[in-house]
Design a protein around this motif. Structure first.
Motif, PDB file in Angstrom:
ATOM      1  N   LEU A  45     -29.395  84.992  27.981  1.00  0.00           N
ATOM      2  CA  LEU A  45     -28.320  85.129  26.994  1.00  0.00           C
ATOM      3  C   LEU A  45     -28.030  83.823  26.258  1.00  0.00           C
ATOM      4  N   GLN A 104     -24.873  94.041  33.288  1.00  0.00           N
ATOM      5  CA  GLN A 104     -26.116  94.798  33.210  1.00  0.00           C
ATOM      6  C   GLN A 104     -27.289  94.001  33.789  1.00  0.00           C
ATOM      7  N   LEU A 105     -27.314  92.711  33.509  1.00  0.00           N
ATOM      8  CA  LEU A 105     -28.386  91.867  34.044  1.00  0.00           C
ATOM      9  C   LEU A 105     -28.219  91.646  35.546  1.00  0.00           C
ATOM     10  N   ALA A 114     -17.664  92.723  25.745  1.00  0.00           N
ATOM     11  CA  ALA A 114     -19.062  93.028  25.466  1.00  0.00           C
ATOM     12  C   ALA A 114     -19.982  92.046  26.191  1.00  0.00           C
ATOM     13  N   ARG A 115     -19.595  90.771  26.219  1.00  0.00           N
ATOM     14  CA  ARG A 115     -20.410  89.777  26.903  1.00  0.00           C
ATOM     15  C   ARG A 115     -20.419  90.007  28.411  1.00  0.00           C
ATOM     16  N   GLU A 133     -22.788  92.691  29.201  1.00  0.00           N
ATOM     17  CA  GLU A 133     -24.161  92.189  29.141  1.00  0.00           C
ATOM     18  C   GLU A 133     -24.535  91.488  30.444  1.00  0.00           C
TER      19      GLU A 133
END
Length: 224
Positions: free
Chosen positions: A187, A172-173, A165-166, A169
């Protein structure tokens, strides 16, 4: 971006890129190479941060240097600067590990701004190229000759890479164009942690660059 190797067989182009690089990074020191053989020799002997590569060289394609660089000088970023801008060549460069692709017919100001963006963690891609890459990513892979030519071999696993999940993230960035430092701040992570996540993402997606990671992730449905 302090030490730059400019690989091009045209002396006038080398001088132009040296001038542009000096404007983008005034502290930069530039060395020159006019062939693949000379580029390998200089890269092996020196400590460079960036290599600007032409595609058409007297002893082969500049794209052939990319896998060699990944194996021998992985810390050196590679940006292709070419008059060729066809889809197959661009995607081959990105999949080979290039962190950017610029066109020689761009103005000096455009080239300067693109190279300067690297100091903020950006990927210098000519706007015309970027627009076409986005269209390729949005289009189905089947039926597009350029994507079909460069797509992974059928023998490779078709299962989507398993990212945490991290890692998703972070990815996506990355896709939104944020630098590692900006991602760390967003984050609430250390820059080292973000870089560790990025390396894991590259490994799981079997790519060597930010652009390659975004392309692969979208092809696998991990990103919209």
């Amino acid at each position: 971006m302090e030490d730059i190797l400019i690989v091009d067989d045209d002396p006038s182009v080398r001088q132009r890129l040296q001038r542009v690089a000096g404007q983008a990074a005034p502290q930069a020191r530039c060395a020159m190479a006019g062939s693949l053989a000379e580029a390998r020799e200089r890269l092996a002997a020196g400590r460079f941060d960036l290599a600007l590569l032409d595609v058409g060289l007297p002893d082969g394609s500049g794209l052939d240097l990319l896998p060699w660089m990944q194996a021998h000088v992985p810390a050196v970023d590679a940006v292709v600067v070419s008059s060729l801008g066809d889809d197959a060549t661009v995607l081959q460069a990105i999949r080979g590990g290039a962190v950017g692709y610029l066109l020689k017919n761009g103005s000096d100001v455009e080239l300067e701004l693109s190279l300067a963006s690297m100091q903020r963690g950006g990927a210098p891609i000519d706007p015309v190229i970027a627009r076409r890459i986005l269209k390729l990513m949005a289009a189905p892979a089947v039926g597009h000759s350029a994507l079909a030519t460069i797509a992974p071999a059928p023998a490779a696993s078709t299962q989507a890479a398993e990212l945490s999940a991290r890692e998703l993230e972070v990815l996506q960035l990355v896709a939104q164009g944020h630098s590692n430092r900006e991602i760390a701040a967003s984050l609430s992570l250390s820059i080292n942690t973000v870089e560790c996540h990025a390396k894991n993402i590259y490994r799981k997606l079997a790519v060597r660059s930010r652009a390659g990671a975004v392309y692969s992730a979208r092809a696998q449905g991990l990103l919209p």
